[in-house]
Design a protein around this motif. Structure first.
Motif, short mmCIF file in Angstrom:
data_model
loop_
_atom_site.label_atom_id
_atom_site.label_comp_id
_atom_site.label_asym_id
_atom_site.label_seq_id
_atom_site.Cartn_x
_atom_site.Cartn_y
_atom_site.Cartn_z
N ASP A 488 76.52 21.48 25.13
CA ASP A 488 76.16 21.78 23.76
C ASP A 488 75.96 23.27 23.52
N THR A 489 76.67 24.08 24.29
CA THR A 489 76.56 25.53 24.10
C THR A 489 77.17 25.96 22.78
N THR A 490 78.05 25.14 22.19
CA THR A 490 78.65 25.49 20.90
C THR A 490 77.59 25.60 19.81
N LEU A 491 76.48 24.94 20.01
CA LEU A 491 75.40 25.02 19.02
C LEU A 491 74.84 26.44 18.93
N LEU A 492 75.08 27.24 19.98
CA LEU A 492 74.58 28.61 19.97
C LEU A 492 75.30 29.47 18.94
N ILE A 493 76.53 29.09 18.57
CA ILE A 493 77.31 29.91 17.63
C ILE A 493 76.65 29.97 16.26
N PRO A 494 76.38 28.82 15.60
CA PRO A 494 75.70 28.92 14.29
C PRO A 494 74.31 29.52 14.40
N ILE A 495 73.63 29.26 15.53
CA ILE A 495 72.30 29.85 15.71
C ILE A 495 72.40 31.37 15.79
N ALA A 496 73.42 31.86 16.51
CA ALA A 496 73.60 33.31 16.66
C ALA A 496 73.91 33.96 15.31
N ILE A 497 74.76 33.30 14.51
CA ILE A 497 75.09 33.85 13.19
C ILE A 497 73.85 33.89 12.30
N ASP A 666 62.89 8.00 18.77
CA ASP A 666 61.62 8.26 19.44
C ASP A 666 61.58 9.73 19.84
N PHE A 667 60.55 10.14 20.53
CA PHE A 667 60.38 11.56 20.84
C PHE A 667 61.53 12.08 21.70
N LEU A 668 61.95 11.30 22.69
CA LEU A 668 63.03 11.75 23.58
C LEU A 668 64.35 11.89 22.82
N LYS A 669 64.65 10.90 21.96
CA LYS A 669 65.89 10.97 21.19
C LYS A 669 65.85 12.14 20.21
N PHE A 670 64.67 12.39 19.66
CA PHE A 670 64.54 13.49 18.71
C PHE A 670 64.77 14.84 19.39
N SER A 672 66.30 15.47 22.26
CA SER A 672 67.67 15.62 22.76
C SER A 672 68.65 15.84 21.62
N GLY A 673 68.36 15.24 20.46
CA GLY A 673 69.24 15.42 19.31
C GLY A 673 69.23 16.82 18.76
N ILE A 674 68.10 17.50 18.88
CA ILE A 674 67.98 18.87 18.35
C ILE A 674 68.97 19.81 19.03
N SER A 679 74.97 15.42 17.54
CA SER A 679 73.93 14.94 16.63
C SER A 679 73.90 15.76 15.35
N TRP A 680 74.03 17.08 15.49
CA TRP A 680 74.05 17.94 14.31
C TRP A 680 75.25 17.63 13.43
N LYS A 681 76.38 17.38 14.05
CA LYS A 681 77.58 17.07 13.26
C LYS A 681 77.41 15.75 12.52
#
Length: 724
Positions: A488-497, A666-670, A672-674, A679-681
């Protein structure tokens, strides 16, 4: 007077742009609420309210039933039916009027909301997804929104100005609220607690000169503080000697205390009362009413509270109390006794059962939603006021802005109360969204006033205005277009922008001087808010028009499917074919409450049967033209109707959103989804396009049997679930 300023012609002339703005807002609001008003299939609850309203309009009376909340909505709708006839359109008309009127309330109270704040609040009320949807829905929640908004503002107006005329307005509106829905108890308690808290705070400040925080111990401080409260009470509770906050609290208690009598039912199953075997709120039969000896306790409790109410009113201000109480109960008695046609039953059910029924229902936890339900549905629809109200509350608390804190208290207490309540439903989002919108509108209006418009077109200022929308658009595009890698390193791209754009904002703000930084921050917020407003309008249109009876929307709760509406149109067409010699005979299986909405739809048909098919009561062939049976009774129905009818067609009777999508979190699913791009898609696809749920819509189905001469029906639910 507050109302007088509304009609002040000179004010309208001086502020022509306000007149135009409100004209556009109210015109848009009315259009959005009237357009295609009758197209959506009647929900189960809507059909109940509409049918009993129709019965009243036909002269058959109305008996208050707390299952449908207060009687006011049925009585108002009956009046509409009497004047304009009965139809799906007129059944929803009173709610359209209420929803449209809601957008005008900020104009009346623009003294507190601010000129710009009132306009922005009115815009947000007009296009709010939940308020728009339930302004087109025959339920009383939008009526409560109107009453609550005005009461909240009148209470603040009284606390600041002290005009006793406000108390009479509050009394009348309180009566209408208690005649509408039991959430009036929550509103009353919420306001009362605020006033008591303010009063205690005022006593605390008066005690400060008597306290030495450096040397006094906690017991000494507590004794001094509590002594001040006792001394204040001993001085009397006359309206002329106590602060307005205490006066308002006493007024609400003295006015509504008898309505709370059924609260004693809470102790029914505790050790304090269980040994008596008396029933104060029955859990079967006539739910919420006392049984046997419990009736004596109920009568005594109600009588004592009436006496205490009168005593408090006498000690506080007899003249205001008896007038307010007379106004309150004139409205209340008229509604609950259905214009004095059901005096005994209406008074007993209104005073006791209206609250007693819902005390019992709290144990049922209708809807069976998780505790975080409103944390899911609120950002799905009311994301603009949610984000803005959090910012506003933080800002006003830091600035110690009393009105802002008052609105923030309204937001927070409402959210907490409805989260604690066991019944969680999408229509209750109206109560949560309303205070957030008012707080947000007032806050955004104050930001507009902080903008230096002469410098707003400079490049740096334009960057701040557009940086919020650009960031959100970029984030959405990246999330939707990047592939789902196993990592899930691709999530770093929108975060970086996002971080980069945020850093650029930081640099610009650092170079701003103290006189321009407020304007710059205001532009940043207004630009982001405007973009979210555009998205909100889109969300509203999708929910109220495109998907109004399709449960890809979380707000569409156990909704009658559009196929039933199409079936009803075909029955009407069949009836037209058979005129004038015959009329169709229709059989509706009552299993699992399938009576509704058919009782409403078929109210003008004479030959309608509502049997309950079962193993002991099997269907039989008859002269019926149309048969609708529950899916569990299909096998027996096939034997009865196979010869003279077309093969049965499976039709979703009511269908619902696939709630496992969020119930299983639940807390674990939440957590891990972040950090999961997938999950974001999925979340973004649903949030923007309502994708990913249509094929999992749940339903309770019926089978439709029709004869050869029945008009064709072009059903749509399968296309919605599986595509064309």
């Amino acid at each position: 007077m507050i109302i007088k300023s509304f009609f002040d012609t000179n004010l309208m002339v001086r502020h022509l742009y306000e007149t135009i703005a409100y004209g556009v807002i109210i015109g848009t609001s009315i259009f959005l609420r009237l357009f295609q008003l009758s197209e959506r299939a009647m929900h189960h609850d809507e059909s109940l309210h509409s049918f009993y309203s129709w019965q009243l309009a036909q002269g058959n009376g109305l008996t208050h039933n707390p299952m449908m909340h207060g009687p006011l909505q049925m009585e108002l709708t009956a009046g509409v039916f009497f004047l304009f006839g009965d139809s799906d359109f007129t059944a929803r008309l009173i709610y359209v009027i209420a929803g449209s009127a809601l957008t005008l309330i900020p104009l009346i109270f623009r003294e507190w909301l601010g000129r710009e704040g009132a306009i922005i609040t009115a815009i947000m009320l007009s296009v709010s997804p939940s308020l728009l949807y339930f302004s087109r829905f025959a339920r009383n929640d939008i009526l409560m929104a109107v009453f609550t908004f005005v009461i909240i503002m009148l209470v603040w107006d009284y606390l600041k100005k002290g005009s006793n005329r406000r108390l009479y307005w509050i009394a009348g509106l309180m009566a209408l609220s208690f005649c509408t829905k039991e959430s009036a108890f929550l509103v009353t308690g919420m306001i009362g607690l605020y006033c008591i808290a303010i009063y205690i705070t005022q006593i605390g400040f008066q005690s400060l000169p008597l306290i030495n925080l450096r040397t006094d111990s906690y017991p000494v401080i507590y004794k001094t503080f509590s002594g001040s409260i006792v001394d204040s009470i001993r001085a009397g509770i006359s309206i002329t000697t106590i602060p307005r906050s205490a006066s308002m609290a006493i007024f609400l208690i003295a006015l509504t205390l008898p309505q709370w009598a059924a609260v004693t039912g809470i102790i029914q199953h505790t050790f304090l009362f269980n040994w008596t075997n008396l029933i104060l709120v029955g859990e079967v039969g006539n739910i919420g009413m006392p049984v046997g000896g419990g009736k004596v306790i109920a009568f005594l409790a109600t009588s004592i509270l009436f006496g205490l109410s009168a005593y408090l009113g006498y000690k506080w201000c007899w003249r205001i109390w008896w007038r307010s109480t007379l106004l309150f109960y004139a409205i209340w008695l008229t509604a609950y006794t259905t214009f004095f046609t059901n005096i005994g039953g209406g008074i007993s059910s209104g005073l006791w059962q209206s609250l007693g029924y819902w005390i019992v229902q709290q144990g049922e936890a209708r809807g069976d939603q998780p505790f975080f339900y409103y944390l899911i549905i609120t950002p799905t629809y009311e994301y603009l006021p949610l984000i803005t109200s959090v910012l506003a509350a933080t800002y006003y608390i830091r600035r110690k802005n009393k009105f802002g804190i008052y609105l923030a208290y309204w937001c927070l207490s409402t959210f907490i109360l409805y989260t604690i309540a066991s019944e969680k439903m999408p229509w209750l989002l109206v109560n949560i969204a309303l205070p957030m919108i008012v707080l947000s509108g007032q806050f955004l209006g104050s930001l507009v006033n902080k903008i230096n418009w002469s410098k707003a077109l400079r490049p740096r200022q334009l960057f701040l205005f557009f940086v919020g929308p650009v960031t959100m658009i970029s984030f959405g595009i990246i999330v939707l277009t990047l592939p789902d890698y196993k990592t899930d390193t691709t999530l770093l791209i929108p975060i970086a922008i996002t971080i980069l754009l945020g850093y650029l904002c930081h640099l610009i703000l650092r170079r701003s001087n103290s006189t321009t930084i407020q304007s710059s921050l205001a532009l940043l917020c207004i630009g982001s808010g405007l973009f979210l407003l555009i998205l909100t309008i889109r969300t509203s249109i999708e929910a109220s028009f495109k998907n109004s009876d399709i449960p890809v929307e979380m707000m569409v709760y156990t909704q009658t499917s559009p196929d039933l509406k199409l079936t009803m149109k075909s029955i009407d067409a069949l009836a037209d074919q058979m005129k004038p010699d015959k009329s169709p005979q229709i059989t509706i299986d009552q299993t699992s409450g399938f009576t509704w909405p058919w009782t409403w739809y078929l109210r003008n048909y004479e030959k309608v049967d509502y049997p309950v098919f079962s193993d002991s009561n099997k269907p039989s062939a008859s002269e019926t033209n149309v048969v609708l049976v529950h899916s569990r009774n299909k096998d027996a129905s096939d034997k009865a109707y196979s010869r003279d009818f077309h093969p049965p067609i499976r039709v979703p009777h009511r269908w619902w959103f696939p709630e496992h999508k969020y119930r299983d979190i639940d807390f674990l699913k939440f957590t891990s989804g972040i950090v999961s791009m997938k999950s974001w898609k999925e979340l973004t696809q649903y949030w923007l396009f309502r994708q990913g749920v249509a094929e999992e819509i749940g339903s309770e189905d019926a089978y439709l049997y029709v004869r050869e001469d029945h008009p064709d029906i072009n059903f749509v639910t399968d296309k919605i679930r599986h595509g064309p």
